[in-house]
Design an enzyme around this catalytic site. Structure first.
Site: not given
Ligand code: 3H9
Length: 697
Positions: A67, A106, A109, A129
């Site tokens: 998400a 998500g 999902e 999450e």
């Molecule tokens: C969810 O899904 C809830 C659902 O089940 C239900 C809802 C009802 N959204 O980490 P990085 C941005 S909860 C928006 O440096 P990497 C991050 O801020 C979500 N932005 O890169 C950064 O921006 P900036 C569950 C996001 O390659 C840029 O992307 N998912 C999101 O080292 C690069 O990020 C998670 O918790 C996001 N979801 O790692 C995943 N994620 O450059 C969380 C990242 O402006 N994310 N950004 O600062 C991660 O674990 C890592 O970002 C990922 C990439 C592995 C994806």
């Protein structure tokens, strides 16, 4: 022909397959336009008689990573993710998710609601999450157990880890793992699905596999211990239990309700704050994001002591060759043995193969000479904390290094400006302050001097990330940020003993707050001789009361060196279990008598406030001096460096939750009680309170 269905989702036909492509950089999060686009794509599939199946694939570095976290703060705008998932689930033609990078939250999902999932070799899936203080809210807890089994799903959901595509295939989450061109492979796979009759496979139609109910309760107990203080992992157990007993539609509704409730919880706000803060910390104040880091392919480390060894292993872990420079062959041999031991431990635990250990050790070159390092890109000096010794090393380095090689110091308190000024090329000097044990601790305080070149700063930051650390850029300041704040907590913990508290009481209050270990148990672990040496190094710059508060020296004099001697602030049994020691009461009472203190009853509230707010007050000074660029950097430092509970968001976030007027009132109170010089509210706190603001506005 490609048709744009929403700003971030397009479709194109490849024969009888519709290919929906998501393109929402940086991580293809499920923003509003992706949600609408995916629903539109399913509609396009349903309404196109020639399309027999659909592939969902993503552009850029990853499949949908979850998400959109940025939307969590605002009211959600329809269509919600649940509607997207329901639409995918209800599709009358098979849909194939083609995963690369990470399918998270998500994103997974979405994939679970498709009929089939294929994944590129090296990609990963997970439901992280819980790390944001929430739980999957769009069917993850309902569908994952049906594919992977209840135990596996619980492990993934309650801990939020990622598993590899291969692992996911073994567990039934992914149907096929492919290499090469993912889109081509997905189209070929989908072609076969169509040839086989275009069968739908709704995960929601599968039964929950049989499982041992006792496992849930065992997990609950284990999670409560491992994630002490965290709420979401335990709620995950309840949620999974509910899923096993409840029909799908009802379970999905209950899951969403739980996710929504957690989303507004203080823990989730704090954890999301830390997630954003860690990424913000990578942006260096005053350095353009376009500044390119230098290439670091080879490093040298000067000083084969405890820090040098740990730092060397960090580089070996990521395949960077290290020349380790020491004064004597014996010292170097002992360092090589110690580094080998780190890896032997990992091999024994099964987390490292012996071949990989050998590969890493082969990258290490011990030497007593500076001659062989003319081609290194970076040198980190980790020699004795003595300005003259370090300057001597800098001069030797200047004589042999290439002009564009970076010189980093691991000093923990010496003046970075003086060190940089001593170099022939001050622009190449920076600090890289690793924490002990360097191979374990995540925090890396990168230090900037006024003269440090922008691309050198960009390099230390990028390198920190490559090393798997959490790098934070800090400026000139004695003890930088982490240790400077810690020294205030240490001071108060010591003063509290003089005022009448016991080590056990202070440790109990701070661990109940959420720190993994109290300051006195930590001192016993580190060793009282080490604590005494650290105190001796600073004593000349201490206040009179601090100078005279020499409890550490008294313990050393009594042979109480901490765990290693069986006694320190506590006494230890043969299993290293600590207990209160009346001999320490006597030692403290003798100290109080000598210094003219009368023990009084100290409340837990006073202990907590003095220990925490002394740090917050110092942090405010650090911010005003510009030694930290933002309050969030300080929160990252404390959550990664000294175990400040992430679910409280770090000291600055916590102070804002308490309310700065309350913090200031407490500081005023302790200024009266302990002394103005220790608790006078920092100018920044005064200003923010007057403006009705907090550290975060
Ligand atoms: C969810 O899904 C809830 C659902 O089940 C239900 C809802 C009802 N959204 O980490 P990085 C941005 S909860 C928006 O440096 P990497 C991050 O801020 C979500 N932005 O890169 C950064 O921006 P900036 C569950 C996001 O390659 C840029 O992307 N998912 C999101 O080292 C690069 O990020 C998670 O918790 C996001 N979801 O790692 C995943 N994620 O450059 C969380 C990242 O402006 N994310 N950004 O600062 C991660 O674990 C890592 O970002 C990922 C990439 C592995 C994806």
């Amino acid at each position: 022909m490609t048709e744009l269905l929403a700003r971030t989702v397009s479709v194109a036909k490849q024969g009888n397959i519709l290919v929906a492509t998501v393109d929402n950089p940086p991580v293809n999060a499920l923003s509003h336009s992706v949600r609408s686009g995916l629903i539109a794509a399913v509609k396009a599939l349903e309404s196109d008689a020639e399309a027999h199946a659909m592939v969902i694939v993503c552009d850029g570095r990853t499949f949908i990573a979850g998400a959109d976290i940025h939307e969590f703060k605002k009211p959600m705008v329809a269509p919600l993710l649940g509607e997207v998932i329901d639409t995918l689930d209800a599709a009358t033609k098979p849909i194939v998710a083609a995963i690369h990078g990470t399918a998270l939250g998500g994103g997974l999902e979405v994939a679970l609601a498709c009929s089939y999932r294929i994944a590129l070799e090296g990609s990963k899936v997970g439901l992280p999450e819980v790390k944001l203080g929430i739980l999957p809210g769009s069917g993850g807890t309902v569908r994952l157990p049906r594919l992977a089994g209840v135990e596996q799903a619980l492990a993934m959901i309650s801990e939020g880890g990622q598993i590899s595509a291969r692992d996911a295939q073994e567990k039934g989450i992914v149907d096929e793992v492919v290499s090469g061109d993912l889109k081509e492979a997905a189209i070929a796979f989908t072609g076969k699905v169509i040839a086989d009759g275009a069968r739908l496979r709704r995960t929601s139609d599968l039964p929950v596999p049989a499982f041992d109910a006792a496992v849930l309760e065992m997990s609950r107990a284990a999670l409560a211990k491992k994630y002490k203080g965290f709420k979401a992992p335990l709620v995950a157990v309840d949620l999974i239990k509910m899923v096993t007993e409840t029909p799908v539609a009802e379970a999905i509704a209950l899951e969403y309700k739980t996710c929504k409730e957690l989303l507004v919880s203080p823990q989730s706000k704090a954890l999301r704050h830390i997630f954003a803060a860690e990424r913000e910390a990578l942006k260096i104040d005053g350095v353009d994001a376009g500044v390119k880091p230098r290439d670091v392919k080879k490093v040298a480390i000067v000083g084969p002591g405890t820090m040098g060894r740990g730092i060397a292993s960090c580089f070996l872990n990521i395949g960077i060759p290290v020349t380790l420079i020491g004064l004597t062959d014996e010292g170097l041999a002992s360092a090589v043995r110690a580094i080998g031991k780190i890896y032997e431990g990992s091999v024994k635990r099964g987390s490292l193969s012996s071949e990989e250990m050998e590969r890493r050790m082969a990258l290490l070159t011990p030497t007593t000479s500076y001659d062989g390092i003319a081609d290194v890109d970076l040198v980190i000096e980790a020699v004795t904390e003595d300005m003259a010794v370090k300057k001597d090393v800098f001069a030797k380095l200047d004589a042999v290094l290439r002009n564009d090689a970076i010189v980093a110091t691991n000093t923990s308190f010496l003046d970075i400006e003086e060190l940089a000024g001593s170099s022939r090329n001050p622009a190449r000097v920076a600090g890289m302050h690793f924490f002990n044990p360097a191979n374990v601790m995540k925090l890396l305080e990168n230090v900037r001097a006024a003269s440090t070149a922008a691309d050198v700063l960009a390099t230390t930051t990028a390198l920190g990330k490559r090393l798997g650390k959490v790098p934070v850029m800090v400026g000139r300041s004695e003890g930088f940020v982490a240790n400077r704040m810690l020294s205030k907590r240490t001071r108060e913990a010591q003063f509290l003993l003089e005022d009448g508290a016991t080590p056990l009481q202070v440790d109990r209050v701070l661990t109940a707050f959420g720190f993994p270990i109290g300051p006195f148990a930590l001192a016993d672990l580190a060793g009282m001789d080490i604590m005494a040496a650290a105190r001796a190094a600073r004593v000349a710059r201490m206040s009179l009361r601090e100078q005279q508060c020499n409890i550490v020296d008294r313990l050393v004099a009594a042979g109480r060196l901490g765990q290693k001697s069986g006694a320190g602030y506590y006494v230890y049994d043969e299993n290293r279990k600590a207990s209160h020691d009346p001999a320490v009461d006597e030692l403290l009472e003798a100290h109080r008598k000598e210094r003219g203190f009368t023990a009084r009853t100290i409340s837990d509230e006073e202990i907590l406030e003095r220990c925490l707010f002394a740090m917050v007050n110092e942090a405010a000074k650090i911010l005003d001096e510009g030694a930290a660029a933002r309050p969030s950097d300080i929160d990252v430092i404390w959550t990664n460096g000294f175990g400040f509970p992430t679910y409280l968001g770090g000291p600055m976030f916590y102070a804002d939750q308490v309310g700065l007027p309350k913090v200031k009132a407490a500081l005023d109170k302790y200024a009266g009680l302990v002394g103005d010089q220790y608790f006078k509210p920092a100018a920044l706190i005064e200003r923010l309170v007057a403006e009705g603001k907090g550290f975060y506005g």
